[in-house]
Design an enzyme around this catalytic site. Structure first.
Site, mmCIF file in Angstrom:
data_model
loop_
_atom_site.group_PDB
_atom_site.id
_atom_site.type_symbol
_atom_site.label_atom_id
_atom_site.label_comp_id
_atom_site.label_asym_id
_atom_site.label_seq_id
_atom_site.Cartn_x
_atom_site.Cartn_y
_atom_site.Cartn_z
ATOM 1 N N HIS A 181 0.965 -1.305 -0.057
ATOM 2 C CA HIS A 181 -0.075 -0.055 0.060
ATOM 3 C C HIS A 181 0.882 1.220 0.136
ATOM 4 C CE1 HIS A 181 -3.474 -2.402 2.090
ATOM 5 N NE2 HIS A 181 -3.951 -1.902 0.912
ATOM 6 N N CYS A 275 -1.649 1.449 9.576
ATOM 7 C CA CYS A 275 -2.432 0.186 9.322
ATOM 8 C C CYS A 275 -3.573 -0.041 10.266
ATOM 9 C CB CYS A 275 -1.758 -0.993 8.786
ATOM 10 S SG CYS A 275 -0.714 -0.937 7.244
#
Length: 283
Positions: A181, A275
């Site tokens: 990501h 996250c």
């Protein structure tokens, strides 16, 4: 499961203003069952120490509480081994909350649990994205939204965002194929400063980032240990991995206050502090 005040405002316009409310999930059932990112592949033969992961997560939660952050815990489901990474399943852009569209089959049910909770608490949200888009690829920078084009977020979804958010500037950043990501390689920690792993980006995209920010470069080893995936909680305070000593000292030299937390067991599954938190409200 803790509740949240009905009618509470949703608002996040930066990655670094004072954090007020977040959603989290304890890593009660975290395991690497089906490796779905490069970090998990590295630790595939490792058995996650769940009790240690929970202990580290609770230390992180305690630090958030100590700094005035209201933490709401969603229920952990035994079949959802990635559920600790709440940032991926949704993202807040100013006063709108968007449900993610998860690419990996093993993560799709996570958004259903969040959707039920949002509806129970009368919190409006938007969904129905074409293609796939995950919150780890969405980084908020005022009226600019940086979006990673990755294996988890499709060009189709990014193009749809141009139409869906006409008052915002959408800046796509194509990621190297092994990067999970955007927030694994790029994180904004102040109005003028960003943590960046330069090797993740094509030269033109790196120039684009450098034209906007003073960058603090992250090394290959620090990136593997999720160096950019810190959590800014406001007033230049940053929760960062204890083991990334060089990077922490460098941030301190730039005037940031580092709150070191050991998250070494949780990062084996491919994510760290950013996250593991879904911000609902920042000042």
């Amino acid at each position: 499961m803790k509740g949240i005040a009905i009618g509470s405002s949703i608002h996040c316009s930066t990655e670094y203003s004072t954090l007020k409310k977040v959603l989290m999930v304890k890593p009660s059932y975290m395991e690497i069952n089906e490796a779905i990112n490069e970090t998990q592949k590295h630790y595939k033969e490792t058995i996650i120490d769940t009790s240690l992961a929970i202990q580290q997560h609770e230390t992180f939660e305690h630090e958030l509480n100590q700094h005035g952050v209201e933490v709401t815990l969603l229920p952990a489901e035994p079949s959802l081994h990635e559920q600790v990474f709440t940032r991926d399943i949704a993202f807040t852009i100013h006063d709108q909350l968007f449900l993610g569209s998860m690419r990996e089959r093993v993560r799709k049910e996570e958004t259903t649990i969040l959707k039920d909770w949002l509806q129970e608490n009368s919190i409006p949200f938007q969904d129905r994205h074409p293609g796939s888009i995950e919150g780890g690829d969405v980084v908020i920078d005022g009226s600019t939204i940086w979006v990673g084009k990755s294996g988890r977020t499709s060009l189709e979804a990014i193009e749809h965002f141009h139409k869906r958010l006409p008052s915002f500037r959408i800046e796509p950043l194509k990621l190297r194929s092994d990067i999970l990501h955007l927030d694994c390689v790029f994180n904004i920690i102040s109005d003028h400063t960003a943590l960046v792993y330069p090797e993740a980006f094509a030269p033109k995209d790196l120039r684009k980032i450098k034209s906007r920010f003073e960058i603090i470069p992250v090394t290959k080893e620090e990136q593997f240990h999720m160096g950019p995936n810190v959590l800014s909680i406001g007033n230049r305070k940053i929760i960062s991995l204890t083991q990334n000593e060089r990077l922490n000292h460098l941030m301190e030299s730039k005037g940031f206050k580092i709150i070191p937390v050991d998250f070494s067991e949780i990062i084996k599954s491919g994510g760290s502090f950013r996250c593991c938190t879904l911000p609902l409200q920042r000042e």
